[in-house]
Design an enzyme around this catalytic site. Sequence first.
Site, mmCIF file in Angstrom:
data_model
loop_
_atom_site.group_PDB
_atom_site.id
_atom_site.type_symbol
_atom_site.label_atom_id
_atom_site.label_comp_id
_atom_site.label_asym_id
_atom_site.label_seq_id
_atom_site.Cartn_x
_atom_site.Cartn_y
_atom_site.Cartn_z
ATOM 1 N N GLU A 1 0.818 -1.205 0.000
ATOM 2 C CA GLU A 1 0.000 0.000 0.000
ATOM 3 C C GLU A 1 0.861 1.270 0.000
ATOM 4 O OE1 GLU A 1 -3.359 -0.314 0.216
ATOM 5 O OE2 GLU A 1 -3.810 1.834 0.262
ATOM 6 N N ASP A 2 1.892 1.281 0.849
ATOM 7 C CA ASP A 2 2.573 2.541 1.134
ATOM 8 C C ASP A 2 3.988 2.669 0.591
ATOM 9 O OD1 ASP A 2 0.334 3.126 2.571
ATOM 10 O OD2 ASP A 2 1.177 2.563 4.508
#
Length: 740
Positions: A89-90
């Site tokens: 995700e990051d």
Amino acid sequence: MVIDVEQEKREIINRYRKLLRKAKPILKDGDARQIKKAFTMALEAHKDMRRKSGEPYIFHPLAVAQICVEEIGLGTTSIISALLHDVVEDTDIELSDIERMFGKKVTRIIDGLTKVSGVFEFGTSQQAENFRKMLFTLSEDVRVILIKLADRLHNMRTLESMPRNKQLKVASETIYLYAPLAHRLGLNAIKSELEDLYLRFTDRAVYDSIVRNIDDTRASRNKFIKQFVQPIREELDRHKINYEIKGRPKSIFSIWNKMRKQNIPFEEVYDLFAVRIIIDTPLENEKALCWQVYSIVTDFYTPNPDRLRDWISTPKANGYESLHTTVMAKNGQWVEVQIRTKRMDDIAEKGYAAHWKYKETAAAHESNLEKWLIKVRDTLQQNDHSALDFVNDFRGNLFSEEVFVFTPKGELKTLPYGATALDFAFEIHTQVGSKCIGAKVNNKLVPINYILKNGDQIEILTSQKQKPHEDWLRFVVSSKAKSRIKDVLKEDKKKIAEDGKEILLRKLNQMKIDSSQLIIEQMREYFNAPSHLDLYYRIGKGIITVADIKRFKEYKPKSPLKTRPNIRVADAKTIEQEITKIKGRYEDILLIGEDMDVVDYKLAKCCTPIPGDDVFGFVTVNEGIKIHRTTCPNAAELLANHGNRVVKAKWTSQHEVAFLTGLKVRGTDRVGLINDVSKIISEELKVNMSSMSFFTDSGIFEGEIMLYVHDTRHLEQLINKLEQVEGVVKVSRFDSKSLE
Ligand code: MN
């Protein structure tokens, strides 16, 4: 702030070692190496990131992994997945990198976790859609949900460093979805903690006061429990039973719930704690020994026959097993006693993973949870309604307890509490449900809306001529039945609408009116139909007649080119634009209490906020911004599902304006009482009343007064004064459940 990099590095290694120590008993060959690889990868990927609190980001995945091991009892695959749960995700790391290093299983879990994360700022049903996706992944691997819950738990534990509006949103989501989910999976300890944290971040004052009260009463409570269990201990010892006794206060949240529901102060909550007797015994003796302990307890104390709960013979669908009874103590106080084995206690606290552990020894107990997972999968696959609908239906099923019933052949079916014969029919098969005309319950004829009771044996009666009606939706509670009925109705409606469209086009043709989109849109507006489909449907149904269509010919729209869409029912995009427009005006924070006429907001009628209350603004499409209290009965739903429509709001200090709010007054009736109450309000305190109603019933009176006050301090003063009136027992503020 100066950051000591060396110190931080040491702390990271410390936390990592702590995780390994906890995981040690379950590690197999090579596991430690895999975990180390995952840790190194996460550490590197998050190396330049920090959390809102300023801590290194890696603290978060480490903590989530720690919760997975320690509090849920998960193994190596989950530890690895938890450590890596935020990297895709990051950071720059991709799923393919993870697959190369850790294989398919871990990749699938992380993929599931990635799909369900993210910030849901846009679109009202985005949140719901994500939740649905999460449940969908659950059917592949339940660990996705368990790790997600661990993630949420750690985020709630560290919510302090988030800005206020984020706190409210995260807390509301938690109470709305995650706590019920934890409950449904049998993760009792996590569920209680999530609920307590919710209260802490939405109503700090109440939370603190309950904590203080629990502390203050601890010594006397412990003394009472010690005396209460003394004779039981002696008897258990005499029978050489291995046991442990705990007397624990209930969770802060559940105490608060009782206070709120029964409208009573802390001191009046009578079942503040439960006594739990946990016995250690082999599986084959469990049931007999639990009942033996029950018999010992009730030898000393008289049980309340209405409060006996046997979840050993029929465990709850979330796997909970226990024997509960409520007995009368020597001082006349009711005390709840829970009797269970160590195995049952483990499952009650840690839930699903504890089930795993006992799988070989307790195969039968596993099956209930398995059945539930199959049901979830089933619901997900056949459901194509809006995600929001789905979540609401699903939530309904999360909260309710079950009812156990039988088919004519004696097969056990579990349905949500309140389920009807019609629910049962749909549970058997869609065709059986659609054709259901009634049922025989225990050989007696009953209508389709008959509410099932535990132990009922049901035979469904069908007819080929039968088909689902709109009002059937009022007769069912299970999400399966609801969505199947909606499916059929939607099909029906479409067919009728098709006919209607044909009629309309023919008619327009005869009237020599061009059937352009614009005309149809004007027509929709003229007939006040929420959508084109509805317009066609009404024509097909004959609600709009040919004569009505003729009359439309006379209709002259004021500005024919500007076909302003009906906002109430406009598509998501229009709503989105409207919201952005309104929100744009209060980018930072909405100040309330200044000039009500200029600023476009209203105070919600459901919770009647007054200055001093913790509040937020909610953008409605038709009526501008509505101000709600964060403790409003509707707040959780609004914040969780429509976070993008929430505006931060604050009271400005002013003293001139008065706000409408409601008080409930209770007491014993006497002549002149109402007069005294209204005198205090209007003469002594110079408060304006908007309405007042009193009911009396055999000497007890109850009144509801709507009045104007300046702020919470003013209101408190008024409550104090009123409580001093002779005969008045209780004065409290009230909310209404209906959202306004
Ligand atoms: Mn996370």
